[in-house]
Design an enzyme around this catalytic site. Structure first.
Site, PDB file in Angstrom:
ATOM      1  N   SER A  10     112.002  20.827  56.875  1.00 15.79           N
ATOM      2  CA  SER A  10     110.665  20.194  56.608  1.00 15.79           C
ATOM      3  C   SER A  10     109.939  19.388  57.580  1.00 15.79           C
ATOM      4  O   SER A  10     109.166  18.587  57.356  1.00 15.79           O
ATOM      5  CB  SER A  10     111.499  19.018  55.409  1.00 15.79           C
ATOM      6  OG  SER A  10     112.425  18.226  56.162  1.00 15.79           O
ATOM      7  N   GLY A  14     110.007  23.408  61.860  1.00 17.90           N
ATOM      8  CA  GLY A  14     110.556  23.778  60.344  1.00 17.90           C
ATOM      9  C   GLY A  14     109.555  24.418  59.454  1.00 17.90           C
ATOM     10  O   GLY A  14     109.327  25.570  59.087  1.00 17.90           O
ATOM     11  N   TYR A 133     118.855  10.706  74.105  1.00 22.90           N
ATOM     12  CA  TYR A 133     118.517  11.985  73.329  1.00 22.90           C
ATOM     13  C   TYR A 133     119.004  13.291  74.479  1.00 22.90           C
ATOM     14  O   TYR A 133     119.292  14.287  73.902  1.00 22.90           O
ATOM     15  CB  TYR A 133     117.216  11.977  73.300  1.00 22.90           C
ATOM     16  CG  TYR A 133     116.560  13.269  72.647  1.00 22.90           C
ATOM     17  CD1 TYR A 133     115.797  14.282  73.607  1.00 22.90           C
ATOM     18  CD2 TYR A 133     116.405  13.644  71.295  1.00 22.90           C
ATOM     19  CE1 TYR A 133     115.221  15.216  73.087  1.00 22.90           C
ATOM     20  CE2 TYR A 133     115.869  14.829  70.879  1.00 22.90           C
ATOM     21  CZ  TYR A 133     114.962  15.493  71.842  1.00 22.90           C
ATOM     22  OH  TYR A 133     114.556  16.390  71.253  1.00 22.90           O
ATOM     23  N   LYS A 137     121.644  16.263  73.628  1.00 25.44           N
ATOM     24  CA  LYS A 137     120.918  17.739  73.630  1.00 25.44           C
ATOM     25  C   LYS A 137     121.732  18.844  74.577  1.00 25.44           C
ATOM     26  O   LYS A 137     122.159  19.909  74.357  1.00 25.44           O
ATOM     27  CB  LYS A 137     119.470  18.014  74.014  1.00 25.44           C
ATOM     28  CG  LYS A 137     118.528  17.334  72.786  1.00 25.44           C
ATOM     29  CD  LYS A 137     118.727  18.390  71.615  1.00 25.44           C
ATOM     30  CE  LYS A 137     117.379  17.912  70.459  1.00 25.44           C
ATOM     31  NZ  LYS A 137     117.390  18.978  69.461  1.00 25.44           N
ATOM     32  N   THR A 161     108.969  23.149  75.560  1.00 24.54           N
ATOM     33  CA  THR A 161     108.153  21.788  76.037  1.00 24.54           C
ATOM     34  C   THR A 161     107.711  21.019  74.883  1.00 24.54           C
ATOM     35  O   THR A 161     108.122  21.127  73.672  1.00 24.54           O
ATOM     36  CB  THR A 161     106.872  22.518  76.776  1.00 24.54           C
ATOM     37  OG1 THR A 161     106.315  23.350  75.938  1.00 24.54           O
ATOM     38  CG2 THR A 161     107.243  23.072  77.955  1.00 24.54           C
ATOM     39  N   LYS A 184      95.723   7.103  65.939  1.00 23.28           N
ATOM     40  CA  LYS A 184      95.183   5.978  66.302  1.00 23.28           C
ATOM     41  C   LYS A 184      93.824   6.339  66.159  1.00 23.28           C
ATOM     42  O   LYS A 184      93.018   5.236  65.880  1.00 23.28           O
ATOM     43  CB  LYS A 184      95.716   5.833  67.671  1.00 23.28           C
ATOM     44  CG  LYS A 184      96.901   5.208  67.964  1.00 23.28           C
ATOM     45  CD  LYS A 184      97.223   4.958  69.429  1.00 23.28           C
ATOM     46  CE  LYS A 184      98.216   4.053  69.943  1.00 23.28           C
ATOM     47  NZ  LYS A 184      98.624   4.200  71.431  1.00 23.28           N
TER      48      LYS A 184
END
Ligand code: NAP
Ligand code: GFB
Length: 311
Positions: A10, A14, A133, A137, A161, A184
């Site tokens: 989702s 994905g 993180y 990984k 990337t 923004k």
């Protein structure tokens, strides 16, 4: 017909896989956290028991841009360690024919020579802004290699990337730079305020469009038979500055004159220039969607779907 289980079904990537899935002769199962909480081993096992997939494309993760990575190191580490551990272990227990896991170029060492290639992954610490993180990984790659070496499991990882595209997360704090700046600029124009870009704008990045990545993931699933990870990226010459990205977005909103920089905010890693030579060897020349067109598409999608996007 073989089944491909797509975790993270989702999300940004994905949804891009979903958009091309009808071009392939598999049964695709797209999973979100509303279907199964993959940080729970029991829930993950139930999912495998139900679908018994032949193939797994593992995209699910706790994901975010620079500021989320800096603000939620515990979440980035623990959730990703648990999700990855459960998925890889169940992929082995349910004898999956091929597993494709997803890393990121931000996990490479920060102090390195450029361009970065696949052999450099564990040569030193990652950038401090996303080390939690990054180590989670890196452990995904280590876990895949361990199952490959000990049991011969065909588990491999891709290393994209920075990715952008429709269906991204546009939350102003958690988002990556492109969705954050699109949101923004949209709000700044609506409220007649300045379009504030965080940092100096000097940092450099390579951006791959989610639909290009989705196609390349299917190439890796069907045609790549090595056990070592592979970088999925546009070439080094397509590396751009955040300033260039911000100006592209401001132009799409016809709001260039109002762009300003908040240099009190961090730039994060200056660059993580990746070499896509291994990919080009695998697929030959590939025409990636150009950043100017990609951003035009995402701005259009965002404005048309504003009330339903993640934000
Ligand atoms: P995303 O848009 O944030 O989507 C994350 C997906 O993971 C969603 O489908 C989410 O489900 C699912 N998920 C999160 N926690 C879960 C849990 N506990 N149980 C089950 N599902 C869970 O992420 P993305 O940008 O598509 O990233 C896809 C992959 O690419 C990730 O592995 C990411 O690390 C990697 N990557 C991303 C980038 C980038 O720039 N975006 C760059 C390099 C690598 P819900 O929708 O239900 O929350
Ligand atoms: O995309 P981004 O958040 O991730 O930021 P990283 C890229 C650059 O954009 C940084 C600048 O130099 C930011 O200072 N930037 C300017 C902004 N304005 C904004 C803004 O409003 N929001 C954001 N988010 N950035 C991530 C890793 O690093 O790369 C993740 O932390 C992940 O773990 C991702 O791997 C792909 O490229 O700096």
């Amino acid at each position: 017909m073989y089944t491909i289980l797509v975790t993270g079904g989702s999300g940004l990537v994905g949804n891009a896989v979903k958009n091309i899935s009808t071009n392939y002769n598999y049964e695709f199962i797209f999973i979100s956290s509303k279907d199964y909480d993959l940080s729970s081993f029991e829930s993950t096992k139930q999912m495998f028991e139900k679908y018994k997939p032949e193939y797994v494309i593992h995209l699910a993760a706790c994901v975010g841009g620079l500021f989320k990575n800096m603000d939620d190191k515990v979440g980035m580490l623990e959730k990703n360690l648990m999700i990855n551990y459960n998925i890889v272990k169940c992929s082995h227990d349910y004898k999956v024919k091929k597993f494709v896991g997803c890393l990121s170029t931000c996990i490479f060492p920060d102090n390195t020579t450029y361009p970065i290639n696949e052999t450099m992954l564990h040569n030193g610490p990652p950038h401090t802004s996303n080390d939690a993180y990054a180590y989670a990984k890196r452990m995904l790659e280590i876990q895949c290699k361990a199952y490959n070496e000990q049991y011969g499991d065909n588990f491999v990882c891709i290393i994209p990337t920075n990715i952008y595209g429709s269906y991204d997360n546009f939350n102003l704090n958690d988002a990556h730079v492109i969705p954050a700046l699109i949101h923004k600029c949209y709000l700044a124009k609506q409220n007649g305020e300045k379009f504030v870009v965080s940092g100096s704008g000097n940092a450099l990045r390579q951006f791959i469009y989610s639909e290009d990545l989705a196609k390349l993931i299917m190439v890796v699933l069907e045609q790549y038979n090595e056990k070592n990870s592979i970088i999925l990226s546009v070439s080094e010459k397509d590396e751009v500055s955040i300033d260039y990205i911000a100006k592209l977005i401001a132009k799409e909103f016809d709001y260039l004159d109002n762009l300003v920089y908040d240099t009190n905010k961090p730039d994060g890693q200056y660059k993580k220039t990746a070499d896509n030579g291994k990919l080009i060897n695998l697929i030959g020349d590939y025409e990636f969607i150009e950043i100017e067109n990609g951003i035009k598409n995402v701005v259009k999608w965002f404005c048309e779907n504003y009330y339903n996007v993640r934000k």
